[in-house]
Design a protein around this motif. Sequence first.
Motif, PDB file in Angstrom:
ATOM      1  N   LEU A   3     -72.880  45.359  16.892  1.00 11.38           N
ATOM      2  CA  LEU A   3     -74.318  45.556  16.993  1.00 11.38           C
ATOM      3  C   LEU A   3     -75.044  44.680  15.975  1.00 11.38           C
ATOM      4  O   LEU A   3     -76.061  44.055  16.286  1.00 11.38           O
ATOM      5  CB  LEU A   3     -74.677  47.031  16.797  1.00 11.38           C
ATOM      6  N   ALA A   4     -74.511  44.598  14.766  1.00 13.09           N
ATOM      7  CA  ALA A   4     -75.119  43.758  13.730  1.00 13.09           C
ATOM      8  C   ALA A   4     -75.095  42.297  14.150  1.00 13.09           C
ATOM      9  O   ALA A   4     -76.086  41.577  13.992  1.00 13.09           O
ATOM     10  CB  ALA A   4     -74.394  43.945  12.400  1.00 13.09           C
ATOM     11  N   ARG A   5     -73.974  41.818  14.694  1.00 14.44           N
ATOM     12  CA  ARG A   5     -73.874  40.423  15.153  1.00 14.44           C
ATOM     13  C   ARG A   5     -74.872  40.153  16.272  1.00 14.44           C
ATOM     14  O   ARG A   5     -75.494  39.100  16.321  1.00 14.44           O
ATOM     15  CB  ARG A   5     -72.460  40.105  15.648  1.00 14.44           C
ATOM     16  N   THR A   6     -75.034  41.130  17.174  1.00 14.72           N
ATOM     17  CA  THR A   6     -75.993  40.976  18.273  1.00 14.72           C
ATOM     18  C   THR A   6     -77.408  40.841  17.728  1.00 14.72           C
ATOM     19  O   THR A   6     -78.178  39.987  18.175  1.00 14.72           O
ATOM     20  CB  THR A   6     -75.905  42.175  19.237  1.00 14.72           C
ATOM     21  N   GLU A   7     -77.743  41.671  16.754  1.00 14.12           N
ATOM     22  CA  GLU A   7     -79.086  41.594  16.148  1.00 14.12           C
ATOM     23  C   GLU A   7     -79.311  40.235  15.488  1.00 14.12           C
ATOM     24  O   GLU A   7     -80.375  39.646  15.616  1.00 14.12           O
ATOM     25  CB  GLU A   7     -79.274  42.728  15.133  1.00 14.12           C
ATOM     26  N   VAL A   8     -78.304  39.747  14.792  1.00 24.29           N
ATOM     27  CA  VAL A   8     -78.429  38.443  14.126  1.00 24.29           C
ATOM     28  C   VAL A   8     -78.592  37.334  15.160  1.00 24.29           C
ATOM     29  O   VAL A   8     -79.412  36.429  14.990  1.00 24.29           O
ATOM     30  CB  VAL A   8     -77.215  38.188  13.205  1.00 24.29           C
ATOM     31  N   MET A   9     -77.837  37.396  16.244  1.00 28.64           N
ATOM     32  CA  MET A   9     -77.967  36.381  17.293  1.00 28.64           C
ATOM     33  C   MET A   9     -79.358  36.382  17.912  1.00 28.64           C
ATOM     34  O   MET A   9     -79.829  35.353  18.378  1.00 28.64           O
ATOM     35  CB  MET A   9     -76.915  36.596  18.375  1.00 28.64           C
ATOM     36  N   ARG A  10     -79.998  37.528  17.893  1.00 25.67           N
ATOM     37  CA  ARG A  10     -81.378  37.629  18.402  1.00 25.67           C
ATOM     38  C   ARG A  10     -82.408  37.209  17.356  1.00 25.67           C
ATOM     39  O   ARG A  10     -83.601  37.242  17.618  1.00 25.67           O
ATOM     40  CB  ARG A  10     -81.652  39.048  18.850  1.00 25.67           C
ATOM     41  N   GLY A  11     -81.936  36.874  16.168  1.00 26.92           N
ATOM     42  CA  GLY A  11     -82.845  36.457  15.105  1.00 26.92           C
ATOM     43  C   GLY A  11     -83.351  37.590  14.245  1.00 26.92           C
ATOM     44  O   GLY A  11     -84.199  37.390  13.376  1.00 26.92           O
ATOM     45  N   ASN A  12     -82.839  38.792  14.467  1.00 27.41           N
ATOM     46  CA  ASN A  12     -83.257  39.945  13.680  1.00 27.41           C
ATOM     47  C   ASN A  12     -82.291  40.121  12.510  1.00 27.41           C
ATOM     48  O   ASN A  12     -81.439  41.008  12.506  1.00 27.41           O
ATOM     49  CB  ASN A  12     -83.303  41.197  14.567  1.00 27.41           C
ATOM     50  N   PHE A  13     -82.449  39.259  11.512  1.00 24.90           N
ATOM     51  CA  PHE A  13     -81.535  39.249  10.370  1.00 24.90           C
ATOM     52  C   PHE A  13     -81.616  40.532   9.551  1.00 24.90           C
ATOM     53  O   PHE A  13     -80.598  41.048   9.095  1.00 24.90           O
ATOM     54  CB  PHE A  13     -81.828  38.049   9.474  1.00 24.90           C
ATOM     55  N   VAL A  42     -71.822  38.711   4.324  1.00 28.59           N
ATOM     56  CA  VAL A  42     -72.014  37.378   3.744  1.00 28.59           C
ATOM     57  C   VAL A  42     -72.302  36.353   4.846  1.00 28.59           C
ATOM     58  O   VAL A  42     -73.148  35.480   4.677  1.00 28.59           O
ATOM     59  CB  VAL A  42     -70.790  36.956   2.898  1.00 28.59           C
ATOM     60  N   VAL A  43     -71.627  36.476   5.963  1.00 30.95           N
ATOM     61  CA  VAL A  43     -71.882  35.562   7.090  1.00 30.95           C
ATOM     62  C   VAL A  43     -73.327  35.725   7.568  1.00 30.95           C
ATOM     63  O   VAL A  43     -74.025  34.738   7.813  1.00 30.95           O
ATOM     64  CB  VAL A  43     -70.891  35.824   8.247  1.00 30.95           C
ATOM     65  N   VAL A  44     -73.796  36.962   7.660  1.00 29.31           N
ATOM     66  CA  VAL A  44     -75.176  37.219   8.077  1.00 29.31           C
ATOM     67  C   VAL A  44     -76.155  36.607   7.077  1.00 29.31           C
ATOM     68  O   VAL A  44     -77.130  35.950   7.460  1.00 29.31           O
ATOM     69  CB  VAL A  44     -75.426  38.734   8.243  1.00 29.31           C
ATOM     70  N   LEU A  45     -75.903  36.806   5.784  1.00 33.12           N
ATOM     71  CA  LEU A  45     -76.785  36.240   4.765  1.00 33.12           C
ATOM     72  C   LEU A  45     -76.793  34.713   4.818  1.00 33.12           C
ATOM     73  O   LEU A  45     -77.832  34.088   4.626  1.00 33.12           O
ATOM     74  CB  LEU A  45     -76.365  36.719   3.377  1.00 33.12           C
ATOM     75  N   ALA A  46     -75.642  34.116   5.085  1.00 33.48           N
ATOM     76  CA  ALA A  46     -75.565  32.657   5.178  1.00 33.48           C
ATOM     77  C   ALA A  46     -76.374  32.148   6.362  1.00 33.48           C
ATOM     78  O   ALA A  46     -77.121  31.166   6.240  1.00 33.48           O
ATOM     79  CB  ALA A  46     -74.108  32.208   5.300  1.00 33.48           C
ATOM     80  N   GLU A  47     -76.256  32.817   7.489  1.00 39.14           N
ATOM     81  CA  GLU A  47     -77.033  32.406   8.660  1.00 39.14           C
ATOM     82  C   GLU A  47     -78.522  32.589   8.409  1.00 39.14           C
ATOM     83  O   GLU A  47     -79.334  31.742   8.789  1.00 39.14           O
ATOM     84  CB  GLU A  47     -76.592  33.190   9.891  1.00 39.14           C
ATOM     85  N   GLU A  48     -78.877  33.691   7.769  1.00 37.48           N
ATOM     86  CA  GLU A  48     -80.285  33.940   7.467  1.00 37.48           C
ATOM     87  C   GLU A  48     -80.832  32.853   6.548  1.00 37.48           C
ATOM     88  O   GLU A  48     -81.920  32.328   6.766  1.00 37.48           O
ATOM     89  CB  GLU A  48     -80.459  35.311   6.831  1.00 37.48           C
ATOM     90  N   TYR A  49     -80.060  32.506   5.508  1.00 40.63           N
ATOM     91  CA  TYR A  49     -80.521  31.458   4.601  1.00 40.63           C
ATOM     92  C   TYR A  49     -80.682  30.128   5.331  1.00 40.63           C
ATOM     93  O   TYR A  49     -81.637  29.396   5.115  1.00 40.63           O
ATOM     94  CB  TYR A  49     -79.562  31.280   3.423  1.00 40.63           C
ATOM     95  N   PHE A  50     -79.760  29.825   6.203  1.00 42.16           N
ATOM     96  CA  PHE A  50     -79.798  28.556   6.929  1.00 42.16           C
ATOM     97  C   PHE A  50     -81.102  28.411   7.706  1.00 42.16           C
ATOM     98  O   PHE A  50     -81.661  27.327   7.782  1.00 42.16           O
ATOM     99  CB  PHE A  50     -78.599  28.464   7.873  1.00 42.16           C
ATOM    100  N   TYR A  51     -81.591  29.517   8.260  1.00 36.67           N
ATOM    101  CA  TYR A  51     -82.805  29.458   9.077  1.00 36.67           C
ATOM    102  C   TYR A  51     -84.084  29.760   8.317  1.00 36.67           C
ATOM    103  O   TYR A  51     -85.155  29.320   8.719  1.00 36.67           O
ATOM    104  CB  TYR A  51     -82.686  30.409  10.266  1.00 36.67           C
ATOM    105  N   THR A  52     -83.993  30.523   7.229  1.00 29.68           N
ATOM    106  CA  THR A  52     -85.224  30.966   6.552  1.00 29.68           C
ATOM    107  C   THR A  52     -85.379  30.463   5.127  1.00 29.68           C
ATOM    108  O   THR A  52     -86.453  30.608   4.560  1.00 29.68           O
ATOM    109  CB  THR A  52     -85.278  32.506   6.499  1.00 29.68           C
ATOM    110  N   ARG A  53     -84.308  29.964   4.546  1.00 24.48           N
ATOM    111  CA  ARG A  53     -84.299  29.494   3.159  1.00 24.48           C
ATOM    112  C   ARG A  53     -84.562  30.625   2.165  1.00 24.48           C
ATOM    113  O   ARG A  53     -85.166  30.439   1.116  1.00 24.48           O
ATOM    114  CB  ARG A  53     -85.315  28.365   2.984  1.00 24.48           C
ATOM    115  N   ARG A  54     -84.087  31.815   2.497  1.00 26.23           N
ATOM    116  CA  ARG A  54     -84.224  32.967   1.608  1.00 26.23           C
ATOM    117  C   ARG A  54     -82.872  33.622   1.411  1.00 26.23           C
ATOM    118  O   ARG A  54     -82.111  33.778   2.359  1.00 26.23           O
ATOM    119  CB  ARG A  54     -85.178  34.012   2.210  1.00 26.23           C
TER     120      ARG A  54
END
Length: 107
Positions: A3-13, A42-54
């Motif tokens: 469910l968490a991976r699905t949310e991240v894929m939808r951009g809901n970090f 950590v993977v979620v945080l890395a993806e979030e940083y890649f797209y948002t720089r936060r």
Amino acid sequence: MRLARTEVMRGNFERGRTLLSSALQLPELDQAGKARLRAELVVVLAEEYFYTRRGMDQGLRLAAEAQAAARSLGARDLEARALHAEGFLRYGGLLWEESKDFHVPRE
């Protein structure tokens, strides 16, 4: 985790982070389960940083913790996942800085 991976894929970090963080608080989790969730966070945080720089500092801190936890359990697959996420964080930082030299040595 799905469910968490699905949310991240939808951009809901934030939702993905919240699901994984609250799962980490479950008392019935063993050390291997916690290590798996940490690596995924950590993977979620890395993806979030890649797209948002936060979240670079938090991501690097958690990557080190996830790698250490996985190493202590002998879970090489989880250690590799956390290490990959750390690399993704650092690579994203170089891209955000518009760096032309990607041969910066790892610290």
